[in-house]
Write an enzyme that holds these catalytic residues in place. Structure first.
Site: not given
Length: 403
Positions: A230, A318
């Protein structure tokens, strides 16, 4: 979930330092077992902030300066733990409320500067070395409009997105404070001091939220609760001046924070086969590389196709939908955290900084419409705030609001 920038990570960007004496003393009792190896981001803009623009994190026992042209909660390396507090101001007359806001900002400046210093006054913050505290204070769009404050014209509430299930009790607010540190003890004590100072000056608490990062080796990207890396790439200083910080003028040293509390179906996502999870994300979980590349920091090629004509990175992945290529290269500075509020309420505290929140709106509209991750996500809270420029040693946060 975090948006996907398109440039490789700047190898000169500093990384977080080692644990430090305070964290070593407190780690055994800390609620958040977050490591100090989170990827660092130093986005100081000129020589007056040279102390925040070094080639690495400050020494582990050194205080992180509170004062500066830009708030350290954005410019300093990302700390392993965070605590957010939202406050509302009373609604009386514009003149009275502006006076209250001045008092609250002055109280927050004093409290945060003292807590971040080499000599914090509270005995609970003494004896373990510097607190390593960083913080930011922001103004919500409703308060800015009500009091006609000098904030960027682009500051506005986010629109509703398909699938939103926002709890208004945990969203928005007139003032937003984000605290970051290496350990939960520091955050707990400082949050108490901040809440007391704000209350004494006339502000009322609205909501709070804690978050954490995993233990991560220096120079590597932390993972979220889905196991995905992330924050693989964030804008370097040049790109940040264009996309993160305000334009030249009164707002140059400010930015806009978009906050989203996203509940994640961790078990449901984990039940997918590994190959399917990679297709949903558009990256391989094991190394973070985009499906179109071989290494984590390869730029995702959202136009690459397989021999049968299908996209290598699926149209609903995504990574593809969040690509800055759809936004003229615009990118956000992402400094998100995980949260765990119980077995059925775990997820991501999406925190992203940008010049114009319309950038987030464009990305989120694409994600809400087609993202293959949607069955595993619920957006449960939201906030937007103008992160004020920093304060000089003899100044107060928010001085530019009245010009």
């Amino acid at each position: 979930m975090p948006t996907e920038p398109g440039n490789a990570q700047d190898p000169s960007r500093p990384t977080a330092a080692g644990l430090g004496r305070r964290r070593a003393l407190l780690a055994a009792g800390a609620v958040l077992a977050a490591g100090a190896g989170a990827a660092a981001v130093e986005l100081a803009q000129d020589d007056q902030d040279a102390d925040r623009a070094t080639a690495g994190a400050p020494p582990a026992d050194a205080a992180i300066p509170f004062h500066g042209a830009r708030q350290a909660g954005v410019t300093a390396f990302q700390q392993p733990a965070t605590h957010l507090l939202s406050f509302d101001l009373p609604r009386t007359s514009a003149a009275a409320d502006r006076k209250t806001l001045r008092g609250v900002l002055a109280a927050l400046t004093r409290t945060l500067a003292t807590a971040a210093s080499d000599a914090p006054r509270d005995p609970r913050l003494q004896g373990g070395g510097a607190t390593r505290l960083t913080s930011l204070v922001g103004i919500g769009p409703a308060l800015a409009a009500r009091l006609r404050l000098d904030v960027p014209a682009v500051l506005a509430p986010l629109p509703s997105f398909p699938g939103d299930r926002l709890d208004p009790r945990r969203s928005d607010g007139d003032l937003l404070v984000q605290l970051c540190a290496a350990d939960r003890w520091t955050l707990t004590v400082v949050a108490e001091l901040v809440a007391a100072a704000a209350h004494a000056a006339g502000a009322a608490p609205r909501w709070t939220q804690s978050g954490f990062l995993p233990h991560t080796a220096p120079g590597t990207t932390p993972r979220n609760l889905f196991g995905s890396k992330d924050g693989t790439a964030n804008p370097d200083r040049t790109a940040a001046e264009r996309w993160v910080w305000g334009p030249a003028g009164a707002h140059r040293h400010g930015t806009v924070l978009v906050y989203r509390r996203i509940r994640m179906d961790v078990a449901g996502f984990a039940a997918l086969p590994e190959g399917r999870r990679d297709l949903v994300m558009g990256r391989r979980a094991r190394d973070g590389a985009p499906l179109s590349g071989t290494a984590e920091h390869d730029e995702p090629d959202i136009y690459a196709k397989n021999p049968d004509g299908s996209y290598v990175i699926p149209a609903t992945a995504h990574v593809r939908l969040a690509s800055p290529r759809f936004d003229g290269g615009a990118r956000m500075l992402r400094r998100s955290y995980s949260y765990d509020d119980g077995p059925t309420d775990r997820g991501l505290l999406f925190c992203a900084f940008m010049r114009d929140p319309a950038q987030f709106t464009r990305v989120q509209n694409r994600l809400a419409a087609r993202d293959a991750l949607n069955p595993f996500l619920q957006h449960r809270a939201s906030a937007v705030a103008y992160v004020l420029p920093g304060a000089a040693p003899d100044g107060t946060l928010g001085e530019q609001l009245w010009t």
